[in-house]
Design a protein around this motif. Sequence first.
Motif, PDB file in Angstrom:
ATOM      1  N   ASN A 120      71.673  44.157  38.755  1.00 23.56           N
ATOM      2  CA  ASN A 120      73.096  44.288  38.423  1.00 23.56           C
ATOM      3  C   ASN A 120      73.393  45.424  37.462  1.00 23.56           C
ATOM      4  N   GLY A 121      72.482  46.348  37.264  1.00 23.52           N
ATOM      5  CA  GLY A 121      72.755  47.461  36.368  1.00 23.52           C
ATOM      6  C   GLY A 121      71.892  47.414  35.133  1.00 23.52           C
ATOM      7  N   GLU A 122      72.392  48.034  34.063  1.00 21.28           N
ATOM      8  CA  GLU A 122      71.625  48.130  32.818  1.00 21.28           C
ATOM      9  C   GLU A 122      72.513  47.832  31.620  1.00 21.28           C
ATOM     10  N   LEU A 123      71.915  47.200  30.622  1.00 22.06           N
ATOM     11  CA  LEU A 123      72.583  46.886  29.360  1.00 22.06           C
ATOM     12  C   LEU A 123      72.020  47.806  28.286  1.00 22.06           C
ATOM     13  N   CYS A 124      72.896  48.551  27.629  1.00 20.52           N
ATOM     14  CA  CYS A 124      72.490  49.526  26.611  1.00 20.52           C
ATOM     15  C   CYS A 124      72.569  48.888  25.227  1.00 20.52           C
ATOM     16  N   LEU A 125      71.440  48.885  24.521  1.00 26.97           N
ATOM     17  CA  LEU A 125      71.355  48.241  23.211  1.00 26.97           C
ATOM     18  C   LEU A 125      70.744  49.193  22.202  1.00 26.97           C
ATOM     19  N   ALA A 126      71.108  48.976  20.952  1.00 23.40           N
ATOM     20  CA  ALA A 126      70.466  49.635  19.811  1.00 23.40           C
ATOM     21  C   ALA A 126      69.989  48.532  18.874  1.00 23.40           C
ATOM     22  N   VAL A 127      68.686  48.492  18.614  1.00 24.61           N
ATOM     23  CA  VAL A 127      68.087  47.396  17.844  1.00 24.61           C
ATOM     24  C   VAL A 127      67.275  47.986  16.706  1.00 24.61           C
ATOM     25  N   ARG A 128      67.414  47.373  15.521  1.00 20.81           N
ATOM     26  CA  ARG A 128      66.601  47.775  14.376  1.00 20.81           C
ATOM     27  C   ARG A 128      66.233  46.543  13.561  1.00 20.81           C
ATOM     28  N   LEU A 129      64.967  46.460  13.209  1.00 20.45           N
ATOM     29  CA  LEU A 129      64.454  45.380  12.361  1.00 20.45           C
ATOM     30  C   LEU A 129      64.040  45.979  11.030  1.00 20.45           C
ATOM     31  N   THR A 130      64.635  45.467   9.968  1.00 23.39           N
ATOM     32  CA  THR A 130      64.352  45.950   8.616  1.00 23.39           C
ATOM     33  C   THR A 130      63.722  44.824   7.814  1.00 23.39           C
ATOM     34  N   SER A 131      62.637  45.113   7.129  1.00 25.99           N
ATOM     35  CA  SER A 131      61.949  44.086   6.351  1.00 25.99           C
ATOM     36  C   SER A 131      62.333  44.189   4.885  1.00 25.99           C
ATOM     37  N   VAL A 132      62.472  43.023   4.258  1.00 24.74           N
ATOM     38  CA  VAL A 132      62.696  42.975   2.819  1.00 24.74           C
ATOM     39  C   VAL A 132      61.406  43.307   2.084  1.00 24.74           C
ATOM     40  N   SER A 133      60.312  42.733   2.581  1.00 24.29           N
ATOM     41  CA  SER A 133      59.000  42.985   1.985  1.00 24.29           C
ATOM     42  C   SER A 133      57.959  42.905   3.087  1.00 24.29           C
ATOM     43  N   LEU A 134      57.225  43.986   3.310  1.00 24.36           N
ATOM     44  CA  LEU A 134      56.211  43.994   4.356  1.00 24.36           C
ATOM     45  C   LEU A 134      55.090  43.004   4.052  1.00 24.36           C
ATOM     46  N   ALA A 135      54.777  42.812   2.778  1.00 21.73           N
ATOM     47  CA  ALA A 135      53.717  41.868   2.412  1.00 21.73           C
ATOM     48  C   ALA A 135      54.096  40.439   2.796  1.00 21.73           C
TER      49      ALA A 135
END
Length: 589
Positions: free
Chosen positions: A300-315
């Motif tokens: 049925n086509g394509e869905l265009c998304l922009a996704v970003r995951l930001t961490s508060v603390s990698l540890a």
Amino acid sequence: KVYVTPKLWYLRINVLEAQDVVTGGFVGDKVRQHVEVFAKVQVGGMMLRTKPCAMRNPTSLAWNEELVFVVAEPFEDPAVLIVEARAHPGKDEIVGRAVLPLTIFEKRLERGAVHSQWFSLEPFGHPLRRPEATFAGRVHLRACLEGAYHVMDEPTMYVSDTRPTARQLWRPPVGVLEVGVLGAQGLTPMKTADGRGTTDAYCVAKYGQKWVRTRTVVDSCSPRWNEQYTWEVYDPCTVLTLAMFDNCHLGKANAAAGNAVLRDQVMGKVRIRLSTLEMDKVYTNAHHLVVLHPSGVRKNGELCLAVRLTSVSLASVMCLYGKPLLPKMHYVQPFAIPQLDALRRQAMSIVAARLSRAEPPLRREVVEYMLDAGSHLWSMRRSKANFFRVTALLSGAASTARWLVDVCHWRNPVTTVLVHLLFVTLMCFPELILPTMFLYMALAGLWNYRRRPRRPASMDARLSCAEATHLDEIDEELDTFPTSKPNDVVRLRYDRLRSVAGRIQTVVGDVATQGERVRSLLAWRDPRATALFTALCLVAAVTLYVTPLRVVALVAGLYALRHPRFRSRMPSAAGNFFKRLPSRADTML
């Protein structure tokens, strides 16, 4: 529009006993006939019952059974407990009932003792009691609202939230998820208006307890939304789910349907596992929308998304990988798998009912599709896909086994000589075996880093076996439960299922046969085989005691790698001995 899943609790009711319950099976203090008494508890649209308790005296009954429900705040429906007596098959009479508001039960936040309570039963439809009677016995319950569990409303493999119900037990968030729903392109017309194809598309996203729905773009096959949403992330090993639908409740489509029931049409789904995303990197991709249709797979086509995951603390994110996925109570006092599946379906029904009453409504078919309501139903296509997944998983081991066979048969003499040298070196220095294994895995991980995925995965029609599936199998998967197909179609599908189940039955029987042959080695079902095996074990024990283990392993390895000139085409003596052992298949009907 932003929606929030209602706060879900597990309601645990332990029906202990009942006293002073009088049924038609007693005259005075004497038993007139055998009476079975059971208790039923109804919360909303869900009803569970205890096992029947044979009534031997008119004063006391004991069940001690546990019933678990899913309830949502605000608590609208009370728990209704009904005690019924069955004197004849198919004839039940209500002895009494008790209406219990859910607010009277305590909320338990950890494993501990729950205080039991007595509740009076009110007469209800009992023909032997006087109209002015207000007491029909009493029932002993131990009930609580469980706040230390996470109430599942979606399949475990696609879970988007693992927090317990009680907010006091939540861990602090470890990151922020930002999703931009940019638009779609190349959408397939889903309906006809004024003689031409059209689509009124909108997108729904779910992560955790928060649902979002974009506005509907009317009459466009390339809609643009440019809407951004954010979620707090408490565990990176969770899944963001997005789906696109065609709105069938607008304008002429709604008027043309008249009194018919309208359902928004599914256009496709996208799942993004957060653990596959790199931190602080923006992924802007077009995801394919694929959906099953009675006519086959529809793109049925394509869905265009922009996704970003930001961490508060990698540890803190890295520390989560060593902690259990679900709250502690799921492991301390777990539910059975069938019970957990039933509770998930009940939770999904509650969520769908609540969200469908919002304004604008998030309709039931939308919620059920987002939560994979039919994931527990039989599907020939899904069964084939899972079989091929297992086959692909074992293909590495099969390739390694074929390589070892080639080495043992000297297909490539250079490789075989190198394997001999490596094997002899490891046998002479066994302390190098484990370091060599871990070093190899570390080098393999570093080598595969350059081939890591560069974008989130999309729905794979080939992996799902959707492209080569017969139309009748797709129609069977999309059928309702219970089925709505005519008898001839159901008979055909039943016969096909029997043939598939017959092959599975044969494989399971072969596995059971091999396991029973192993058990019969020392069971003396074949006295000569067991005596021979016992004698060989004694000889092996003495040999291994006087011979260093390093020498035994070296000799065994060199024997396995011997040249084909010293091999025979006939099966080995050990294999012949094992195949002659008896199994319990001889005694099956």
